[in-house]
Enzyme design. Structure first.
Site, PDB file in Angstrom:
ATOM      1  N   LYS A   2       0.692  -1.418   0.058  1.00 13.50           N
ATOM      2  CA  LYS A   2      -0.031   0.180   0.008  1.00 13.50           C
ATOM      3  C   LYS A   2       0.867   1.332  -0.119  1.00 13.50           C
ATOM      4  O   LYS A   2       0.628   2.123  -0.728  1.00 13.50           O
ATOM      5  CB  LYS A   2      -0.835   0.129   1.045  1.00 13.50           C
ATOM      6  CG  LYS A   2      -2.210  -1.159   0.926  1.00 13.50           C
ATOM      7  CD  LYS A   2      -2.756  -1.385   2.380  1.00 13.50           C
ATOM      8  CE  LYS A   2      -3.709  -2.469   2.177  1.00 13.50           C
ATOM      9  NZ  LYS A   2      -4.452  -3.175   3.469  1.00 13.50           N
ATOM     10  N   ASP A  17     -10.917   2.531   4.096  1.00 16.24           N
ATOM     11  CA  ASP A  17     -11.193   1.042   3.780  1.00 16.24           C
ATOM     12  C   ASP A  17     -12.706   0.947   3.777  1.00 16.24           C
ATOM     13  O   ASP A  17     -13.252  -0.035   3.414  1.00 16.24           O
ATOM     14  CB  ASP A  17     -10.638   0.358   4.905  1.00 16.24           C
ATOM     15  CG  ASP A  17      -9.450  -0.642   4.591  1.00 16.24           C
ATOM     16  OD1 ASP A  17      -9.212  -0.870   3.387  1.00 16.24           O
ATOM     17  OD2 ASP A  17      -8.839  -1.183   5.460  1.00 16.24           O
ATOM     18  N   GLN A  53      -4.767  -2.062   9.835  1.00 17.58           N
ATOM     19  CA  GLN A  53      -4.524  -3.372   9.135  1.00 17.58           C
ATOM     20  C   GLN A  53      -5.361  -4.460   9.759  1.00 17.58           C
ATOM     21  O   GLN A  53      -4.694  -4.681  10.935  1.00 17.58           O
ATOM     22  CB  GLN A  53      -3.174  -3.603   8.626  1.00 17.58           C
ATOM     23  CG  GLN A  53      -2.733  -4.676   7.873  1.00 17.58           C
ATOM     24  CD  GLN A  53      -3.319  -4.523   6.434  1.00 17.58           C
ATOM     25  OE1 GLN A  53      -3.318  -3.598   5.800  1.00 17.58           O
ATOM     26  NE2 GLN A  53      -3.871  -5.833   5.958  1.00 17.58           N
TER      27      GLN A  53
END
Ligand code: NAD
Length: 280
Positions: free
Chosen positions: A47, A114, A91
């Site tokens: 990322k 997200d 994460q």
């Protein structure tokens, strides 16, 4: 046809790079890793390199195994307050015993790149898509780019997770597809998948979808990432399905790169929304 996820992802990244340049200010993505899960560290590295390619600043907060939920929430809250942080990404998975939904709910919904915050999930369900989960959004974007309309189509999703299946079902319904969602309790999986003009498989079961389970001419997206020996494979028996389908994504090089480039696009969206809100 094999759907080239990497090529589509670089198109989306080029688009995002132009949006970032237009912003006139560098957006920032802050990631948080709790513990030392090697897969999480690899995903965060991927990322961050994507951030470098599109002109987004990135930083990572590495919290040790044993960090409490309150400490994670504290880190999130301090990132929420910072103007130079446009997106906050926790994460997953979190170490055992920590409830990710409680941590996720602490992320400022306008920085939730997200798309897992209950407010953003609720808006998606209500048909107002703002920041949404990246994997399903990447698939929708790819279908648009391939010129495949969802309206009136029979779409079948295998897997009903919060990360992929459920938000994808909402996105497809928002685009007027007829959607079936299958899962581990579905009685006759093949009876459903054989009906799919668009089939998305996100089960985490290697080889789950065989050639005879696919409708000729279908578009097939294989979300699965499974380690089998020293190989990474999807949930679709690629060699069989590629002969039946109109188009199928490979693993690796399909849905994975699309997910990462969608995250970049959403970080740009978050930065745009915040600048608008702040009247800049
Ligand atoms: P999950 O484990 O949360 O959910 C799995 C889903 O598949 C559930 O709905 C379950 O009922 C269903 N399922 C399991 N076995 C089944 C079977 N035999 N028949 C029918 N349904 C079955 O999974 P997830 O987080 O949605 O991830 C699914 C897969 O996708 C994993 O391999 C994961 O690594 C991968 N993934 C990839 C990306 C990407 O960017 N490419 C993103 C997210 C997840």
């Amino acid at each position: 046809m094999i759907i080239d996820g990497k090529a589509l992802a670089s198109e989306l990244e080029a688009e995002t790079r132009r949006r970032v340049e237009r912003l006139g200010r560098r957006p920032g993505l802050a990631t948080i890793i709790v513990g030392d899960n090697p897969a999480s560290m690899m995903y965060v590295r991927i990322k961050h390199s994507a951030c470098d390619r599109v002109g987004i600043r990135s930083e990572n907060a590495r919290l040790p195994e044993g960090t409490s939920l309150e400490e994670i929430v504290g880190t999130i809250e301090s990132l929420n307050k910072r103007e130079d942080v446009s997106g906050v990404l926790l994460q997953l998975p979190l170490p055992r015993g920590l409830d990710p939904s409680r941590a996720m709910a602490a992320i400022d919904p306008t920085k939730d790149v997200d798309g897992f915050h209950p407010m953003n999930m609720g808006s998606l369900l209500a048909g107002a898509e703002g920041l949404v989960p990246c994997t399903p959004k990447g698939i929708i974007w790819a279908l648009e780019r391939l010129g495949v309309s969802l309206e009136g189509k029979d779409a079948v999703i295998v897997g009903h997770s919060n990360v992929v299946g459920k938000p994808l079902a909402a996105m497809m319904l928002n685009r007027n597809a007829t959607v079936s969602v299958c899962h581990v309790f579905t009685r006759d999986l093949a009876a459903h998948t054989r009906n799919a003009e668009i089939l998305v498989v996100a089960a985490g079961v290697p080889g789950l979808i065989r050639g005879d389970m696919v409708r000729p001419g279908a578009y097939v997206f294989d979300v699965g990432i499974n380690r089998v020996g020293d190989r990474t494979v999807g949930d679709v028996e690629f060699d069989e399905v590629v002969k039946v389908a109109a188009a199928v994504t490979p693993v690796p090089g399909g849905v994975g790169p699309l997910t990462v480039s969608t995250l970049m696009s959403q970080t740009a969206t978050a930065a745009e929304m915040q600048m608008k809100r702040n009247g800049r």
